[in-house]
Design a protein around this motif. Structure first.
Motif, short mmCIF file in Angstrom:
data_model
loop_
_atom_site.label_atom_id
_atom_site.label_comp_id
_atom_site.label_asym_id
_atom_site.label_seq_id
_atom_site.Cartn_x
_atom_site.Cartn_y
_atom_site.Cartn_z
N VAL A 59 130.52 77.84 37.76
CA VAL A 59 131.80 78.39 38.21
C VAL A 59 132.30 77.66 39.47
O VAL A 59 133.49 77.39 39.64
CB VAL A 59 131.66 79.90 38.46
CG1 VAL A 59 132.91 80.46 39.12
CG2 VAL A 59 131.40 80.63 37.15
N ARG A 60 131.36 77.37 40.38
CA ARG A 60 131.76 76.68 41.62
C ARG A 60 132.34 75.32 41.31
O ARG A 60 133.37 74.94 41.89
CB ARG A 60 130.53 76.53 42.53
CG ARG A 60 130.82 75.77 43.82
CD ARG A 60 129.56 75.68 44.65
NE ARG A 60 128.50 74.99 43.94
CZ ARG A 60 128.40 73.66 43.85
NH1 ARG A 60 129.29 72.89 44.43
NH2 ARG A 60 127.43 73.09 43.17
N ARG A 61 131.72 74.55 40.43
CA ARG A 61 132.22 73.23 40.09
C ARG A 61 133.58 73.30 39.41
O ARG A 61 134.39 72.39 39.53
CB ARG A 61 131.22 72.52 39.20
CG ARG A 61 129.94 72.09 39.91
CD ARG A 61 129.14 71.10 39.07
NE ARG A 61 128.74 71.68 37.78
CZ ARG A 61 127.60 72.36 37.60
NH1 ARG A 61 126.77 72.51 38.62
NH2 ARG A 61 127.32 72.85 36.42
N ALA A 62 133.86 74.40 38.73
CA ALA A 62 135.15 74.54 38.05
C ALA A 62 136.27 74.99 38.99
O ALA A 62 137.43 74.59 38.82
CB ALA A 62 135.03 75.54 36.90
N VAL A 63 135.93 75.80 40.00
CA VAL A 63 136.97 76.35 40.87
C VAL A 63 137.32 75.41 42.02
O VAL A 63 138.50 75.27 42.41
CB VAL A 63 136.54 77.73 41.40
CG1 VAL A 63 137.53 78.25 42.43
CG2 VAL A 63 136.40 78.72 40.25
N LEU A 64 136.33 74.74 42.62
CA LEU A 64 136.55 73.94 43.83
C LEU A 64 137.61 72.84 43.66
O LEU A 64 138.40 72.62 44.58
CB LEU A 64 135.24 73.33 44.31
CG LEU A 64 134.27 74.30 44.99
CD1 LEU A 64 133.00 73.59 45.41
CD2 LEU A 64 134.92 74.97 46.20
N PRO A 110 135.25 87.63 26.80
CA PRO A 110 134.03 86.88 26.41
C PRO A 110 134.29 85.41 26.13
O PRO A 110 133.39 84.58 26.27
CB PRO A 110 133.56 87.62 25.17
CG PRO A 110 134.07 88.99 25.33
CD PRO A 110 135.39 88.85 25.98
N THR A 111 135.56 85.07 25.78
CA THR A 111 135.89 83.66 25.51
C THR A 111 136.22 82.89 26.78
O THR A 111 136.54 81.71 26.71
CB THR A 111 137.07 83.58 24.54
OG1 THR A 111 138.19 84.24 25.13
CG2 THR A 111 136.72 84.25 23.20
N GLY A 112 136.22 83.52 27.94
CA GLY A 112 136.50 82.84 29.21
C GLY A 112 137.93 83.00 29.67
O GLY A 112 138.29 82.49 30.75
N THR A 113 138.79 83.68 28.87
CA THR A 113 140.17 83.85 29.30
C THR A 113 140.22 84.76 30.53
O THR A 113 139.63 85.84 30.53
CB THR A 113 141.01 84.46 28.18
OG1 THR A 113 140.93 83.58 27.03
CG2 THR A 113 142.45 84.63 28.59
N LEU A 114 140.93 84.30 31.55
CA LEU A 114 141.04 85.05 32.80
C LEU A 114 142.00 86.21 32.60
O LEU A 114 143.18 86.03 32.29
CB LEU A 114 141.55 84.14 33.93
CG LEU A 114 141.63 84.78 35.33
CD1 LEU A 114 140.24 85.18 35.81
CD2 LEU A 114 142.27 83.81 36.33
N LEU A 115 141.48 87.41 32.75
CA LEU A 115 142.29 88.60 32.58
C LEU A 115 142.90 89.06 33.91
O LEU A 115 144.05 89.46 33.97
CB LEU A 115 141.46 89.73 31.97
CG LEU A 115 140.86 89.42 30.58
CD1 LEU A 115 140.00 90.57 30.10
CD2 LEU A 115 141.96 89.10 29.57
N ARG A 124 142.82 81.47 39.88
CA ARG A 124 143.74 81.69 38.76
C ARG A 124 144.04 80.40 38.01
O ARG A 124 144.37 80.42 36.82
CB ARG A 124 145.03 82.31 39.28
CG ARG A 124 144.85 83.76 39.71
CD ARG A 124 146.12 84.32 40.31
NE ARG A 124 145.96 85.74 40.69
CZ ARG A 124 146.87 86.45 41.33
NH1 ARG A 124 148.04 85.88 41.69
NH2 ARG A 124 146.64 87.72 41.61
N ARG A 125 143.95 79.25 38.73
CA ARG A 125 144.15 77.98 38.05
C ARG A 125 142.97 77.63 37.14
O ARG A 125 143.11 76.80 36.23
CB ARG A 125 144.37 76.87 39.09
CG ARG A 125 145.71 76.93 39.79
CD ARG A 125 145.79 75.88 40.88
NE ARG A 125 147.07 75.93 41.60
CZ ARG A 125 147.34 75.21 42.68
NH1 ARG A 125 146.42 74.36 43.16
NH2 ARG A 125 148.52 75.32 43.27
N THR A 126 141.81 78.21 37.44
CA THR A 126 140.62 77.91 36.62
C THR A 126 140.62 78.87 35.42
O THR A 126 139.91 79.89 35.38
CB THR A 126 139.34 78.08 37.45
OG1 THR A 126 139.48 77.37 38.68
CG2 THR A 126 138.12 77.55 36.72
#
Length: 337
Positions: free
Chosen positions: A258-263, A285-290, A312-314
């Motif tokens: 998660v850190r590598r995806a958000v930073l 469960p599919t990773g969609t940000l609710l 929110r961009r991730t």
């Protein structure tokens, strides 16, 4: 008579009475000739001679006597002064008197001319004195007028300086008023930002509380559905990037993922010391940000907004090792050093 307006003030004044003196002299010469002609009687007759008798003593022949020396001839006596010489003397006396009269008349004329010259000089001096006095009065009037003009200019300059000072004072007061208004607006804006920040923190706390309540309710429903107790685990990243919790357990390496995806989505150029924001994330469960909200603020609203924007961009969130994304987890974000 003195000429008041002379074209040549330095030319010596003309002598007056020259013609009259010439006529008077001519008349005197005519009279002198008349008296000389009729007053002198010329004697042309020969003067009469004088007779004299000489008596001599008769010599005595009895007794011879010495012969006396011959008598010394005596000069005839000077003839008495005649009328001619008296006339000449009288004429000479008249001539001398006339000469004296002429000299007296000439002296009187010279005296009169000298007196007239003195009067003309005095009149000229008086005229010059009057001209000097008039010039002095004119100069004094001009000086007075100049002083009045200078005083008026000084008063005008003083009024201009006073008006400029009043203008500067008014401008200074306006600037102070504008500064006060700006400070009041800045204070008002700061109060508004502070109130908005407090409201945002309150809303974030309420949202976090709501999410925690919903999560507990879902966990309770899931536990009731499976008829048992399910275990949950938390994962903490070494760099404080995030942690996950929820019905689906996260693997130990999920926090780093998660850190590598958000930073890469974090955009921040402000201060970095002491900033730490906790973001609560809810995913499918599919990773969609609710949903994503600030669970704990760093105290810097700008950094909180940047951290929430990066989360929110991730979207979607990375999947875990089991192929699913935890439904609820927390992400702790700090500015990259």
């Amino acid at each position: 008579m003195i000429r008041k307006n002379s074209e040549y003030p330095l030319q010596p004044p003309r002598e007056r009475g020259t013609g009259r003196a010439f006529v008077f002299a001519l008349v005197m010469h005519v009279l002198l000739g008349f008296f000389l002609y009729h007053g002198i009687q010329w004697q042309n007759s020969t003067p009469e001679g004088e007779e004299a008798e000489l008596w001599t003593e008769v010599p005595d022949t009895a007794t011879p006597r010495p012969v006396p020396p011959p008598p010394v001839p005596t000069a005839p006596p000077a003839p008495p002064l005649r009328d001619e010489q008296a006339d000449i003397a009288l004429q000479e006396k008249k001539r001398q008197q006339q000469e004296a009269a002429r000299e007296a008349q000439l002296a009187e004329q010279q005296r009169q001319q000298k007196l007239q010259a003195q009067q003309e000089a005095e009149a000229k001096r008086q005229q010059q004195l009057a001209a000097d006095q008039a010039a002095q009065k004119t100069a004094a009037a001009k000086q007075k007028q100049l002083q009045q003009q200078q005083q008026q200019q000084a008063d005008k300059l003083k009024q201009q300086q006073l008006a400029e000072q009043q203008k500067q004072q008014q401008l200074k007061e306006q600037q102070q008023e504008q500064q006060k208004q700006a400070e009041a607006e800045a204070q008002k804006k700061a109060d508004a930002q502070k109130a908005a920040k407090a409201k945002a923190q309150a809303e974030a706390a309420a949202q976090t509380k709501k999410l925690d309540t919903e999560r507990r309710e879902r966990l309770a429903q899931m536990q009731g559905a499976v008829g048992g107790t399910s275990s949950s685990s938390n994962g903490l990243g070494k760099s404080g990037t995030g942690s996950g919790s929820g019905g689906t357990a996260a693997s130990p390496g999920y926090a780093d993922k998660v850190r590598r995806a958000v930073l890469p989505n974090v955009s921040w150029g402000g201060e970095k010391e002491g900033l730490e924001t906790v973001v609560s994330v809810r995913c499918s469960p599919t990773g969609t940000l609710l949903n994503a909200t600030v669970s704990r603020s760093s105290g810097n609203a700008a950094w909180d907004a940047a951290a929430l924007r990066a989360v929110r961009r991730t979207d979607p969130m990375p999947l875990d090792t089991n192929g699913k994304t935890p439904d609820n987890f927390l992400i702790t974000l700090r500015p990259a050093s």
